[in-house]
Enzyme design. Sequence first.
Site: not given
Ligand code: NAD
Length: 332
Positions: A26, A52, A109, A253
């Site tokens: 989340y 969490s 991703h 410019s």
């Molecule tokens: P984030 O770091 O914002 O969120 C990660 C979530 O995972 C958090 O809610 C965290 O509490 C949870 N988490 C972490 N470790 C955990 C565990 N051991 N067990 C359960 N939950 C756990 O990540 P994000 O940026 O949302 O990225 C998530 C995916 O989306 C990745 O694959 C990223 O490459 C992809 N993505 C991100 C973006 C972006 O703009 N941030 C854009 C496109 C794709």
Amino acid sequence: MSIQKFYDKDCNLEMLKGKTVAVIGYGSQGHAHALNLHESGVDVVVGLRKGSSSWKVAEEAGLKVMEVSDAAKAGDYVMMLVPDEVAADIYNEQVAPFMKEGDVLAFAHGFNIHFNFITPADYLDVVMIAPKGPGHTVRSQFLEGKGVPSLIAVQQDYSGKAQDYALAYACGIGAGRAGILKTSYREETETDLFGEQCVLCGGVTELMKAGFETLVEAGYEPEMAYFECIHEMKLIVDLINKGGFGEMRFSISNTAEYGDYRTGKRLITEDTRKEMKKVLSEIQDGTFASEFMQEFSAGRKARFLATRRNEANHQLEKVGASLREMMCWLKK
Ligand code: NAD
Ligand code: MG
């Protein structure tokens, strides 16, 4: 061959009727996907670790929250939105045991699938829905009745309907209002890593740092160096974002535009391009992926954390902080 584009009219949200979508994580993407799908009428559960800090936040937003394995159990369509370096452990231990034949497994991703850190069972559909914007924009655009363009990809098509499942999800988060582009796991993963290393993150920060240091070493005030080489990058990038290089060059410019044409190629030389090709080949052959996973395995991350500390101690960060103090609109 040109890239395939889809819109709401090409998507059938009904495909998610009777199914539960489990959004694991989340964070930036997770909250946006879960809330947008929920408001599109999809049955959503959020999977989180016990304890969490997001648990309460998601519940207060009106979502059903459970531990990751319970969410995987409840879900027929599981979207993994956890950090890439932990996704394989989470998937293998807490998700894979509960995936049933015909379920859909999704990512935003391609890293873990493309580089085989996760090998899903062959009785699953494996798809990607990757918004081309940060989570808060995916959410705020949705609330305005709009959407963020997204990529979809199909890695494994067990049901024969995997692409329609990807489109339905993309539509549920609002992407069909803006446009959905079809790519592959390989293309998304390799271009994403290349872009962040050579241009967006690695390229830009080293360019700014080199400019800053050149001016400071020549005896100019660090505040001046910071404004010119770092702070003002945003003004230029915003113009490019809005209207391309043309709009940016229209706004600057003639002096700046002349200097742009005269000097850019002296910095990004044939050698730089050669090095970019080398970086790309290290991404393509998996060298980067295994180095990254190695660094993050067993909770070590020693080099990574040391580098982060070094970067935080650079003079430019202190100068930047003191200048931002003067900009009331930047204060939180
Ligand atoms: P984030 O770091 O914002 O969120 C990660 C979530 O995972 C958090 O809610 C965290 O509490 C949870 N988490 C972490 N470790 C955990 C565990 N051991 N067990 C359960 N939950 C756990 O990540 P994000 O940026 O949302 O990225 C998530 C995916 O989306 C990745 O694959 C990223 O490459 C992809 N993505 C991100 C973006 C972006 O703009 N941030 C854009 C496109 C794709
Ligand atoms: Mg990216």
